[in-house]
Design an enzyme around this catalytic site. Sequence first.
Site, PDB file in Angstrom:
ATOM      1  CD  GLU A 179      -0.751   1.009   3.305  1.00  0.00           C
ATOM      2  OE1 GLU A 179      -1.845   1.204   3.856  1.00  0.00           O
ATOM      3  OE2 GLU A 179       0.571   1.769   3.639  1.00  0.00           O
TER       4      GLU A 179
ATOM      5  CB  CYS B 214      -2.254  -6.015   6.186  1.00  0.00           C
ATOM      6  SG  CYS B 214      -2.112  -4.372   6.912  1.00  0.00           S
TER       7      CYS B 214
ATOM      8  CG  HIS C  10      -2.897  -9.226   9.395  1.00  0.00           C
ATOM      9  ND1 HIS C  10      -1.682  -8.768   8.823  1.00  0.00           N
ATOM     10  CD2 HIS C  10      -3.539  -8.254   9.686  1.00  0.00           C
ATOM     11  CE1 HIS C  10      -1.749  -7.401   9.081  1.00  0.00           C
ATOM     12  NE2 HIS C  10      -2.928  -6.910   9.336  1.00  0.00           N
TER      13      HIS C  10
END
Lengths: 133, 352
Positions: free
Chosen positions: B80, B112, B234
Amino acid sequence: MVVPRVWRERVARYRMVGKKCPACGKVYFPPRDVCPTCHRESYGKMEDVELSGRGKVYSYTVVYQNVLGYELQKPYIMAIVEMEEGPRVTGQIVDCRPEDVEIGMPVRAVFRRLGEEGKDGVIVYGYKFVPDL
Amino acid sequence: MVGIVTYGSYIPKYRIRTEEIARVWGDNPERVKKGLRLISKSVPAPDEDTATIAVEAARNALRRRRIDPQEIGAIFVGSESHPYAVKPTATIVAEAIGATPFLTAADLEFACKAGTAGMQAVYGMVKAGMIKYGVAIGADTSQGAPGDALEYSASAGGTAFVIGKENVIAEINHTLSVTTDTPDFWRREGQMYPRHGGRFTGEPAYFYHVLTAARKMMEVMGTEPKDYRWAVFHQPNGKFPLAAAKRLGFTEEQVKKGLVTPYIGNTYSGSMVTGLSAVLDHAEPGDRILAVSFGSGAGSDAFDITVTDEMANYDRNAAPGVWDQIERGEFIDYALYVKFRKMLRMGGDPIA
């Protein structure tokens, strides 16, 4: 650095691709079209050779001046690095404090930003060196 | 067999401690350290960006197994924080590792999880026989607005996976995704910093997608948490992945090895993949791994992976492991951090 030059030199700057003389075996970086020792024997026959990126600090200096584009990095170390394959290459040593650099220190090439043509211009990438731990 | 042929990670050397950020903003550091389990985060040097991190991660992968870069048919870089708005990071990586010109390349963005979206893309291309090797990279130099809770976690790092059919060290048994339109975190075009929905980022965003993807994977594969030696979720902070693990029935032992965020922060597109890289640094043949990414916006990609016998012939030590890189950190203060992240208005910069 103008766009055509950034483009033309990208392979040498990104991957440290130099030239090897087929006659005497000497390696040149930056690349040369002719071996200054073998002249005609080498002309048109110089071979591409990708350097390992490993070398030793041959000499260095610490820059305290406000060099345009490097204001955020000062003081920074500029060194002549003797590469494993022989050529001596000028480059910045990063991730290293000025007090920790010494002649003979093993270093290896890493990929970093070398600069940019202003905020809206092309970004120039290439090799710098870090201590080879 | 399609899976990971080699892998490598890169984490910038510099770090800033939670206490140092809290000192500047008048926060209680213990609340951040206990509440979000964040001790420190990585900071990129002034001459590092997503492209340099992606290249270093890819080179570490190629150090461990010297495949011919000319046999790489695809490179996808998920991030990103691509250095250019228009001009792909993946082309820079392709040139820097000697994979040009006969390959396809593109940049991906999904908060992400863009790195794992890239893994799925190259996995599919390898499986279909379109390419011999594909490289998927998740890398970021993420930023949180100064003073925002995100500033404690937004960090820099990346991991590259080479996916192929030969000499596979970790077979990808299956991959699946969960995707919905959930506005938990976003950054509008032209804005420097992202915004997030505060507590809304938890239950309907992170937990819904991660837990649903993990449960669906175990349902499809007929597995239970005890069938996996390792699990990686994550890691936007140190707390969420542990909570997800607990709710799914995984132990802290199963997730600890891949839990890197408390020390290096959330490397965004590099987050789950760097956790997976840390696990592969220690995994043994036969180990089964469940890995689930999460990207705000929102979605999760789940992977069921088995480490093969080939791991015994693989030279992991040819490149530094994730925990080796975590340990070599050098701490800087907030003033240097502001300079490194180019948050100062310099002479000649426009006023607004």
